[in-house]
Design an enzyme around this catalytic site. Structure first.
Site, mmCIF file in Angstrom:
data_model
loop_
_atom_site.group_PDB
_atom_site.id
_atom_site.type_symbol
_atom_site.label_atom_id
_atom_site.label_comp_id
_atom_site.label_asym_id
_atom_site.label_seq_id
_atom_site.Cartn_x
_atom_site.Cartn_y
_atom_site.Cartn_z
ATOM 1 N N TYR A 156 0.801 -1.265 -0.053
ATOM 2 C CA TYR A 156 -0.107 0.017 0.000
ATOM 3 C C TYR A 156 0.767 1.247 -0.141
ATOM 4 C CZ TYR A 156 -4.513 -2.141 1.023
ATOM 5 O OH TYR A 156 -5.674 -2.886 0.936
ATOM 6 N N LYS A 184 3.260 -15.455 2.684
ATOM 7 C CA LYS A 184 3.313 -16.118 1.555
ATOM 8 C C LYS A 184 5.075 -16.556 1.192
ATOM 9 C CE LYS A 184 1.647 -17.960 -2.533
ATOM 10 N NZ LYS A 184 0.692 -18.855 -2.521
ATOM 11 N N ASP A 244 -3.146 -18.167 0.662
ATOM 12 C CA ASP A 244 -4.046 -18.873 0.197
ATOM 13 C C ASP A 244 -4.798 -20.084 0.836
ATOM 14 O OD1 ASP A 244 -1.540 -20.350 0.099
ATOM 15 O OD2 ASP A 244 -1.652 -21.068 -2.095
ATOM 16 N N ASP A 286 -6.052 -6.983 4.542
ATOM 17 C CA ASP A 286 -7.343 -6.296 3.924
ATOM 18 C C ASP A 286 -8.218 -7.435 3.464
ATOM 19 O OD1 ASP A 286 -8.974 -4.273 2.710
ATOM 20 O OD2 ASP A 286 -7.940 -4.825 0.624
ATOM 21 N N ASP A 303 -11.972 -9.191 5.188
ATOM 22 C CA ASP A 303 -13.212 -8.967 4.486
ATOM 23 C C ASP A 303 -13.866 -10.407 4.724
ATOM 24 O OD1 ASP A 303 -13.256 -6.326 3.954
ATOM 25 O OD2 ASP A 303 -13.955 -6.644 1.816
HETATM 26 C C1 IPM Z 1 -10.191 -1.082 4.147
HETATM 27 C C2 IPM Z 1 -10.425 -0.816 2.868
HETATM 28 C C3 IPM Z 1 -9.196 0.169 2.574
HETATM 29 C C4 IPM Z 1 -8.285 -0.686 2.432
HETATM 30 C C5 IPM Z 1 -9.571 0.879 1.155
HETATM 31 C C6 IPM Z 1 -11.013 1.611 1.112
HETATM 32 C C7 IPM Z 1 -8.303 1.869 0.612
HETATM 33 O O1 IPM Z 1 -10.570 -1.740 1.908
HETATM 34 O O2 IPM Z 1 -10.091 -0.279 5.319
HETATM 35 O O3 IPM Z 1 -10.262 -2.506 4.229
HETATM 36 O O4 IPM Z 1 -7.760 -1.219 1.449
HETATM 37 O O5 IPM Z 1 -7.268 -0.394 3.319
HETATM 38 MG MG MG Z 2 -10.679 -3.756 2.851
#
Ligand code: IPM
Ligand code: MG
Length: 361
Positions: free
Chosen positions: A142, A189, A221, A245, A249
């Site tokens: 990032y 990884k 993975d 990240d 999710d």
């Molecule tokens: C998160 C989001 C952010 C990230 C994006 C919106 C930049 O997905 O906070 O997880 O990738 O960190």
């Molecule tokens: Mg995210």
């Protein structure tokens, strides 16, 4: 206690949910004898509209001068076609980097009242899920060197980690594991990436300081697969910015309660940054439909981690549990029971949900 809290309502449903968290924070102040002052910060799409940039220095300074920062959400279709440097999401990176909050704590917890919303089978979920992802937040791909060749035919982003950056995040993983079920999984990884091999080397070097923690490693993975196959094997996961990240999710989705999940981003010192995991949901912005509980629970994390107010944090969490126990639901968490919840008069909007938590406090 007297503290200054910076509020970043942001875009979409951000202002809706932050307003409810403020009501809850005010109730906590009244009940426990604290005093909060608030400073409102403009960041994200609304900042592009106002200042032409997703985050300006003056607004970041307001955050740095506060004791803690509570953020709603940023982004929306209105700003989707801008160049990447100008997108609202850049405000998040600017805040994270500017505040040096290197550790992003993303708890994935299944609320027992919402078990029906979990997409996994009962035998996989057992009596619940409680995973803490500790994601590195201000380095890796990032923030690494990036570019696009002059002819536009190639582009690159670089994953780079220093020993120090890895050590501080992995130590944090170990420390949280010590306070929980004493299991830490480092996800990487390392079969391919040099940077991942360094993560392992650092972890091997410091693990002796945490003899009570059971350490394991998984490739990203495999970890993604294990997350849906047997998520209860996980207690604390420590991982890089990008893997964290993605994995967070996935983890949030299997709890079935993405509208409920809070997060905290912490640095070595200075204010922490607290925000719900969900996005800005522009389609329901300003319609009194958003679920404010993730932001309210983020406010609880803020009290716990930035102000050391465990009792107050617990009081908010208990109030949220009570409201859920009593059957109140916003649309996103009503699930298959929606009609019954509605018939019982317990399908509520953003403001009513915030008010219920205030009353139970
Ligand atoms: C998160 C989001 C952010 C990230 C994006 C919106 C930049 O997905 O906070 O997880 O990738 O960190
Ligand atoms: Mg995210």
């Amino acid at each position: 206690m007297e503290k200054k809290i910076a509020l970043i309502p942001g875009d979409g449903i951000g202002p809706d949910v932050v307003a409810e968290a403020v009501k809850v924070l005010d109730k906590v102040a009244e009940k426990f004898g604290h005093k909060w002052s608030y400073d409102t910060v403009t960041a994200g799409g609304c900042s592009i509209d106002k200042f032409g940039k997703p985050l300006i220095q003056e607004e970041l300074d307001k955050c740095l001068k506060s004791d803690a920062v509570l953020l709603g959400a940023v982004g929306g279709p209105k700003w989707d076609n801008l160049a990447s440097e100008l997108r609202p999401e850049k405000a998040l990176l600017g805040l994270r980097g500017g505040m040096k909050v290197f550790a992003n704590l993303r708890p994935a917890v299944m609320f027992k009242q919402l078990k029906d919303a979990c997409p996994l089978k009962d035998e996989i979920v057992g009596d619940g899920l409680d995973i803490l992802i500790v994601r590195e937040l201000i380095s890796g791909i990032y923030f690494g060197d990036r570019g696009t060749a002059a002819d536009g035919k190639s582009a690159w982003d670089t994953e780079r980690y220093t020993w120090e950056e890895i050590e501080r995040i992995v130590r944090m993983g170990f420390e949280f594991a010590q306070k929980r079920q004493k299991r830490l999984c480092v996800v990487d990884k390392a079969n391919i990436l040099n940077s991942s091999q360094l993560w392992r080397k650092v972890t091997e070097t410091i693990k002796g300081d945490y003899p009570d923690v059971t350490l394991s490693y998984l490739y990203i993975d495999n970890a993604s697969m294990q997350m849906v196959r047997n998520p209860r094997q996980f207690d604390v996961i420590a991982t890089s910015n990008m893997f964290g990240d993605i994995l967070s999710d996935e983890a949030s989705q299997i709890t079935g309660s993405i509208g409920m999940l809070a997060s905290a981003s912490l640095g070595e010192s200075g204010p922490g940054l607290y925000e719900p995991i969900h996005g800005s949901a522009p389609d329901i912005a300003g319609k009194d439909l958003a679920n404010p509980l993730a932001t309210i629970l983020s406010a609880a994390m803020l009290l716990r981690y930035s102000f050391g107010l465990e009792t107050e944090a617990k009081a908010i969490e208990t109030a949220v549990e009570k409201v859920l126990d009593e059957g109140y639901r916003t649309g996103d968490i009503a699930g298959s029971e929606r009609d019954a919840v509605k018939a019982a008069g317990k399908l509520v909007g953003t403001k009513a949900m915030g008010q219920l938590v205030v009353e139970r406090l």
